[in-house]
Scaffold this active site. Structure first.
Site, PDB file in Angstrom:
ATOM      1  N   CYS A  97       0.858  -1.174   0.000  1.00 40.92           N
ATOM      2  CA  CYS A  97       0.000   0.000   0.000  1.00 40.92           C
ATOM      3  C   CYS A  97       0.899   1.230   0.000  1.00 40.92           C
ATOM      4  O   CYS A  97       2.118   1.103  -0.039  1.00 40.92           O
ATOM      5  CB  CYS A  97      -0.891  -0.029   1.236  1.00 40.92           C
ATOM      6  SG  CYS A  97      -2.330   1.018   1.081  1.00 40.92           S
ATOM      7  N   CYS A 101      -4.218  -0.363  -2.474  1.00 44.48           N
ATOM      8  CA  CYS A 101      -4.522   1.062  -2.592  1.00 44.48           C
ATOM      9  C   CYS A 101      -5.861   1.228  -3.294  1.00 44.48           C
ATOM     10  O   CYS A 101      -6.124   0.563  -4.287  1.00 44.48           O
ATOM     11  CB  CYS A 101      -3.438   1.779  -3.393  1.00 44.48           C
ATOM     12  SG  CYS A 101      -1.843   1.780  -2.572  1.00 44.48           S
ATOM     13  N   CYS A 159       0.774   2.678  -6.533  1.00 43.32           N
ATOM     14  CA  CYS A 159       1.241   1.412  -5.979  1.00 43.32           C
ATOM     15  C   CYS A 159       1.951   0.643  -7.080  1.00 43.32           C
ATOM     16  O   CYS A 159       1.316   0.180  -8.027  1.00 43.32           O
ATOM     17  CB  CYS A 159       0.074   0.585  -5.444  1.00 43.32           C
ATOM     18  SG  CYS A 159      -0.557   1.181  -3.885  1.00 43.32           S
TER      19      CYS A 159
END
Length: 150
Positions: free
Chosen positions: A13, A86, A93
């Site tokens: 993330c 994400c 990402c």
């Protein structure tokens, strides 16, 4: 005789403070006997959000010992699967090149929730619930692929 090592699953993330830690905790609880789960961020926040810790404790999962890590820590490890979590389009990402399994399951970032303490907790619980549904289903698939081993 050598035994095969468990595959490393890497959850990525941006900040590595909420979503990736919730996913790591849930997936570890659901399939930790089959895999090793790691999480990290592209721009780590440097802490695990206290509300992420709290809402996982509510479902019996303790992530209070987790720390926010940079993805660079894992670049030399043998990672079998990369999962990005994400949710917002403006968050970058990256994908680990050359890895066999890549998944993107985007979730909104509860750290951006505004409102009263209870309203923010409701958002953390909502996102936790979404993450739980997806990652417990993924763990069930891993178990089925492993012949239903418990």
């Amino acid at each position: 005789m050598t035994f095969p090592t468990k595959p490393n699953i890497f959850i990525l993330c941006t900040g590595n403070s909420c979503r990736s830690h919730m996913a790591e905790g849930i997936l570890s609880a659901a399939a930790g006997d089959l895999i090793i789960v790691h999480s990290a961020g592209t721009k780590p926040a440097g802490y695990v959000h206290p509300k992420a810790i709290r809402v996982l404790q509510e479902i019996g999962i303790d992530i209070s010992n987790h720390v926010s890590k940079n993805m660079d820590t894992f670049l030399t490890q043998d990672i079998a699967t990369v999962i990005t979590v994400c949710g917002n389009a403006d968050q970058a990402c990256p994908v680990f090149p050359g890895k066999v399994n890549h998944y993107h399951w985007g979730f909104e970032d509860p750290a951006h929730a505004v409102g009263s303490e209870e309203e923010v907790l409701v958002e953390f619980r909502r996102v936790r619930h979404q993450i739980r549904l997806v990652f417990e289903a993924y763990a069930a698939g891993l178990r089925e692929g492993a012949g239903g081993k418990s």
